[in-house]
Design a protein around this motif. Structure first.
Motif, PDB file in Angstrom:
ATOM      1  N   LEU A   1       0.785  -1.480   0.208  1.00  0.00           N
ATOM      2  CA  LEU A   1       0.201  -0.112  -0.161  1.00  0.00           C
ATOM      3  C   LEU A   1       0.773   1.254   0.229  1.00  0.00           C
ATOM      4  O   LEU A   1       0.112   2.204  -0.591  1.00  0.00           O
ATOM      5  CB  LEU A   1      -1.133   0.080   1.466  1.00  0.00           C
ATOM      6  CG  LEU A   1      -1.805  -0.895   1.683  1.00  0.00           C
ATOM      7  CD1 LEU A   1      -3.148  -1.005   2.659  1.00  0.00           C
ATOM      8  CD2 LEU A   1      -2.782  -0.315   0.369  1.00  0.00           C
ATOM      9  N   LEU A   2       1.850   1.393   0.967  1.00  0.00           N
ATOM     10  CA  LEU A   2       3.221   2.631   0.865  1.00  0.00           C
ATOM     11  C   LEU A   2       3.702   2.805  -0.209  1.00  0.00           C
ATOM     12  O   LEU A   2       3.670   4.071  -1.262  1.00  0.00           O
ATOM     13  CB  LEU A   2       3.496   1.750   2.054  1.00  0.00           C
ATOM     14  CG  LEU A   2       4.927   3.430   2.034  1.00  0.00           C
ATOM     15  CD1 LEU A   2       3.954   4.411   2.562  1.00  0.00           C
ATOM     16  CD2 LEU A   2       5.884   2.703   3.125  1.00  0.00           C
TER      17      LEU A   2
ATOM     18  N   ALA B   1       2.170   1.387  -3.817  1.00  0.00           N
ATOM     19  CA  ALA B   1       1.393   1.838  -4.454  1.00  0.00           C
ATOM     20  C   ALA B   1       0.664   3.659  -3.513  1.00  0.00           C
ATOM     21  O   ALA B   1       0.587   4.334  -4.890  1.00  0.00           O
ATOM     22  CB  ALA B   1      -0.121   0.964  -4.279  1.00  0.00           C
ATOM     23  N   SER B   2       0.946   4.334  -3.200  1.00  0.00           N
ATOM     24  CA  SER B   2       0.506   5.083  -2.494  1.00  0.00           C
ATOM     25  C   SER B   2       2.083   6.314  -2.774  1.00  0.00           C
ATOM     26  O   SER B   2       1.632   7.446  -3.478  1.00  0.00           O
ATOM     27  CB  SER B   2       0.325   5.754  -1.031  1.00  0.00           C
ATOM     28  OG  SER B   2       1.727   5.513  -0.553  1.00  0.00           O
ATOM     29  N   ALA B   3       2.842   6.284  -3.155  1.00  0.00           N
ATOM     30  CA  ALA B   3       4.185   6.848  -3.498  1.00  0.00           C
ATOM     31  C   ALA B   3       4.323   6.391  -4.757  1.00  0.00           C
ATOM     32  O   ALA B   3       4.675   7.800  -5.134  1.00  0.00           O
ATOM     33  CB  ALA B   3       5.561   6.002  -2.590  1.00  0.00           C
TER      34      ALA B   3
ATOM     35  N   VAL C   1       1.435   6.757  -6.794  1.00  0.00           N
ATOM     36  CA  VAL C   1       0.222   7.677  -7.744  1.00  0.00           C
ATOM     37  C   VAL C   1       0.775   9.095  -7.047  1.00  0.00           C
ATOM     38  O   VAL C   1       0.499   9.869  -7.658  1.00  0.00           O
ATOM     39  CB  VAL C   1      -0.890   6.857  -7.042  1.00  0.00           C
ATOM     40  CG1 VAL C   1      -1.761   7.973  -6.835  1.00  0.00           C
ATOM     41  CG2 VAL C   1      -1.528   5.977  -7.071  1.00  0.00           C
ATOM     42  N   ALA C   2       1.661   8.859  -5.827  1.00  0.00           N
ATOM     43  CA  ALA C   2       2.313  10.012  -5.537  1.00  0.00           C
ATOM     44  C   ALA C   2       3.255  10.589  -6.829  1.00  0.00           C
ATOM     45  O   ALA C   2       2.905  12.238  -6.961  1.00  0.00           O
ATOM     46  CB  ALA C   2       2.509  10.278  -4.095  1.00  0.00           C
TER      47      ALA C   2
END
Length: 77
Positions: A57-58, A60-62, A64-65
């Motif tokens: 999740l970390l 994937a969020s990185a 996306v960012a």
């Protein structure tokens, strides 16, 4: 470290470098301690799966960012 040293006054570089390494060691240690505690409470397999999901999740969020930043659209990493 290069960026930190270039933006730090000459007389404070040792302090900034020490603070940087303290933060890095804490950031490395806390997940290990957390997984150890989770393994004691929920079992090794559940702790491993939970940690893997948290890392995914970390990441994937990185991603996306990073993809959302100006100038990075349409380019492969």
């Amino acid at each position: 470290m290069t960026m930190l040293n270039s933006n730090t006054p000459d007389g404070r570089r040792a302090e900034v470098a020490s603070a940087f390494f303290i933060v890095m060691y804490v950031a490395i240690s806390l997940p290990v301690i957390g997984v150890g505690l989770a393994a004691d409470l929920a079992g090794l397999r559940a702790a491993g799966v939970g940690f893997s999901l948290a890392v995914a999740l970390l990441a994937a969020s990185a991603l996306v960012a990073l993809r959302g930043q100006d100038g990075s659209r349409g380019r492969c990493l």
